[in-house]
Scaffold this active site. Structure first.
Site, PDB file in Angstrom:
ATOM      1  N   ASP A  49       0.870  -1.065  -0.051  1.00  0.00           N
ATOM      2  CA  ASP A  49      -0.167   0.015  -0.115  1.00  0.00           C
ATOM      3  C   ASP A  49       0.863   1.121  -0.063  1.00  0.00           C
ATOM      4  OD1 ASP A  49      -2.163  -1.619  -0.004  1.00  0.00           O
ATOM      5  OD2 ASP A  49      -3.072  -0.595   1.650  1.00  0.00           O
ATOM      6  N   GLU A 344     -11.232  -4.331   2.487  1.00  0.00           N
ATOM      7  CA  GLU A 344     -10.526  -5.238   1.328  1.00  0.00           C
ATOM      8  C   GLU A 344     -11.425  -6.176   0.609  1.00  0.00           C
ATOM      9  OE1 GLU A 344      -9.167  -3.695   3.441  1.00  0.00           O
ATOM     10  OE2 GLU A 344      -7.348  -3.316   3.295  1.00  0.00           O
ATOM     11  N   ARG A 402      -5.650  -8.461   6.643  1.00  0.00           N
ATOM     12  CA  ARG A 402      -5.922  -8.849   8.150  1.00  0.00           C
ATOM     13  C   ARG A 402      -6.614 -10.097   8.445  1.00  0.00           C
ATOM     14  NH1 ARG A 402      -4.170  -4.448  10.231  1.00  0.00           N
ATOM     15  NH2 ARG A 402      -4.196  -2.541   9.136  1.00  0.00           N
TER      16      ARG A 402
END
Ligand code: DC
Length: 657
Positions: A49, A344, A402
């Site tokens: 990112d 996401e 995550r």
């Protein structure tokens, strides 16, 4: 598809240095680019990112250069991007596309922004509506309300307040706030809904202030940026450790005994996700706060309590709580997490599906999740009664970092867990699994005097278990050899420590290279042996080698041999063995080894040298050679290697039960 199978994990303890915060890194990069002057950003996160943001900034002509380690120099463009026409790829980085869209819309150029397919399903309409109100020319080139976008020059007019929704993502407000100072007119934003994830907006306001722009805030309803404020570089900035990433390790400490310390964030952090530690505390975990660290341990009772919490303020770290819920003593409810649906992946649906694979009972609502895990009632794990997790669950990760990170904690339930596509952690934490291994991977520590056979035994035990192997003595030998070659006296503690801290050593298929030179045999000479014993008595040298030794702790496990593996380097090792033999027998073994290699050997001299070395290793002030109270003694005097391996394997099997 690749996958990573984590072994059953029994305990977590140790410390982890966190990577830089994603939220802070990407905001700082954009603000530094928009500012007047050059900014040096230290401890910048190196991940997918942040690379998306850096590449995009370079794509619009901003000078962004690495200046060693994790530091970057950003040449601010004073709000005017030099490149006026560009195609920019935003991957799946929400923290990049949202603020960049706003900044580019106000900067008078032609830009096209796109991302991975999932990015084209993540909403951006509220932000675009806000930009259209002030005359920006932003068009959808795919589905209305979603990227990809095309931006064109337009004349920006700030008449009345910009009316903005804040209930889908706080990043829309963040994006407008960061971009509006480019207009140099007074700008007002009024929220038309409740604002979610407020702590992220606080990060934005905090960082804007560091670049000299103040925002007046009336509650969370109305934000005013006074006219004629410009971003000015503050010079050097430092990125805090990532508080969302901290959640995995803190939870590991709360579940797996602890203490687990995360370094890089502390009580003065500007990140809302540090409040995750409060949630763990509500579950009964013991939390300690420092200036630069947070530490978590399991409750004294051993049992984590069930919770019912509104987690709107910590949406990212809250995912970790959904997995921690597996270890709680009842039904856990995570409320007010609707934003998960547009991250996401649809995180509510994904978490429910994957938690069920582990045997949890999950209720899923539009904005909540309730998790109950069946328990055996048999005291097993450090958190008391063991949850009965389904072994060998294969967790799908939906290209969501995550999910991969939080589900790795399920292995602390004592079951193997497979994480599919584990490389998705690259989005924010490329070294995640190595960091997790450093606090959880099983370690077998084998300590003992020279020539006790521990090296051979340790290597064979490692091979039998499929574990990694660390011959820590070779590091002291390498330090001694490197010092001799660099003409540094073996008494020069600081000098040898500097060399030890950055040994250019490579271990390759049984060979050991020092600065490219094969020293496998050289480090076994009697001269280097004596030198190793000398440098090993120097506290600074031992300290310099500590992190390097701990970094060998990887999945599925490690067998480490030396003198202080169980006492200092891996004090929480799963199994500790003290392997010894009479001095006479050890001297005979060394004699045979040397003769077999065609090297000269004298039995009397070997025995004397061995006894001197034993005395030095046992009498030194730091980490002296001794049997730990919790180590099992294996006296190999009457044993051959096979019998010694067998004896150690018996101890290991007992510990693994
Ligand atoms: O195990 P070995 O003989 O290769 O060790 C070389 C020297 O390094 C020995 O004198 C003891 C020292 N050493 C140590 O102090 N701590 C360790 N963990 C390993 C070795």
């Amino acid at each position: 598809m690749t996958s990573l199978t984590l072994p059953p994990l029994r305990a977590a303890a140790g410390s982890v240095r966190l990577p830089g915060s994603k939220s802070i890194s990407n905001r700082m990069l954009l603000l530094a680019a928009l500012a007047e002057g050059t900014t040096e950003i230290r401890d910048l996160l190196d991940s997918d990112d942040t690379r998306v943001m850096l590449t995009a900034l370079q794509g619009v002509g901003v000078g962004a250069t690495p200046i060693g380690g994790t530091a970057w120099r950003i040449e601010g463009c004073g709000g005017v991007f030099p490149v006026k026409d560009a195609d920019l790829f935003m991957g799946n980085a929400g923290t990049a596309i949202r603020p960049l869209t706003a900044a580019l819309a106000l900067s008078g150029g032609h830009y096209r922004l796109s991302g991975v397919p999932r990015m084209h399903e993540r909403p951006i309409g509220d932000l675009v509506d806000g930009l259209l109100q002030i005359g920006a020319d932003v068009r959808y080139t795919g589905n209305p309300g979603f990227p990809p976008l095309a931006i064109h020059p337009a004349s920006i007019k700030l008449a009345g307040p910009i009316r903005l929704r804040g209930d889908v993502s706080s990043q829309f407000l963040t994006a407008l706030l960061m971009a509006l100072p480019l207009t140099e007119a007074e700008a007002v934003i009024e929220m038309t809904t409740e604002l979610i994830s407020r702590p992220y907006v606080e990060i934005t306001l905090n960082l804007m202030a560091r670049f000299g722009v103040r925002v007046e805030r009336e509650g969370w309803q109305r934000f005013t940026i006074a006219a004629c404020q410009r971003y000015r570089s503050p010079g050097v900035l430092h990125v805090e450790g990532d508080a969302s990433a901290a959640s995995y390790f803190l939870a590991a400490g709360a579940i797996g005994g602890g203490p687990v310390r995360v370094e890089g964030v502390g009580r003065n952090s500007i990140q809302g996700d540090v409040r995750f530690a409060d949630a763990l505390q509500k579950m009964g975990a013991r939390i300690e706060w420092g200036e630069q660290f947070i530490e978590a341990s399991a409750p004294l009772s051993g049992r984590l309590k069930a919770f019912d919490l509104d987690l709107n303020q910590i949406p990212d770290a809250a995912m970790t709580l959904a997995v921690a819920a597996l270890f709680a003593d009842g039904r856990c409810i995570l409320r007010n997490i609707a934003s998960w649906r547009v991250k996401e992946t649809d995180r509510i649906a994904a978490m429910a599906t994957e938690l069920r694979k582990l045997g949890a009972i999950v209720e899923e609502g539009p904005d909540f999740l309730a998790v109950t895990c069946p328990r055996s009632g048999i005291p097993g794990t450090q958190s008391g009664a063991a949850p009965t997790l389904v072994p060998n669950a294969a967790i799908d990760t939906y290209d969501d970092h995550r999910i991969a990170m939080c589900f790795s904690l399920a292995a602390l339930g004592g079951v193997p867990v497979t994480i599919n596509d584990p490389q998705c952690v690259n989005k924010t934490f490329p070294d995640y699994f190595d960091a997790l291994a450093e606090i959880t991977a099983p370690v077998i520590a084998i300590d003992g005097p020279s020539a006790s056979g521990k090296g051979t035994v340790a290597e064979r035990v490692a091979a039998a278990l499929g574990y990694h192997y660390l011959d820590s003595g070779s590091l002291y030998r390498l330090a001694a050899l490197a010092a001799t070659r660099a003409a540094v006296s073996l008494d020069d503690e600081a000098g040898v420590a500097v060399l030890a801290a950055s040994l250019p050593a490579i271990f390759e298929g049984g060979r050991i290279l020092l600065a490219g030179d094969d020293v496998t045999d050289a480090i076994r000479s009697e001269e280097v042996s004596a030198g190793a014993s000398k440098v090993a008595a120097l506290p600074a040298v031992r300290a310099a080698l500590l992190a390097r030794q701990r970094a060998y702790r990887r999945f599925p496990g490690l067998v480490a041999d030396g003198r202080d593996m169980g006492s200092v380097v891996f004090p929480a090792a799963m199994a500790k063995v003290f392997l010894t033999a009479s001095a006479q027998v050890r001297a005979e073994r060394r004699y045979k080894q040397l003769i077999a290699k065609g090297m000269p050997a004298n039995m009397h001299a070997l025995l004397q040298e061995l006894q001197e070395r034993d005395a030095r290793d046992a009498q030194r002030s730091v980490a002296p050679l001794r049997q730990c109270d919790d180590a099992d003694l294996v006296d190999t005097t009457p044993m051959n290697i096979e019998a010694a391996v067998e004896a150690v394997m018996t101890i290991v099997k007992r510990q693994r039960l």
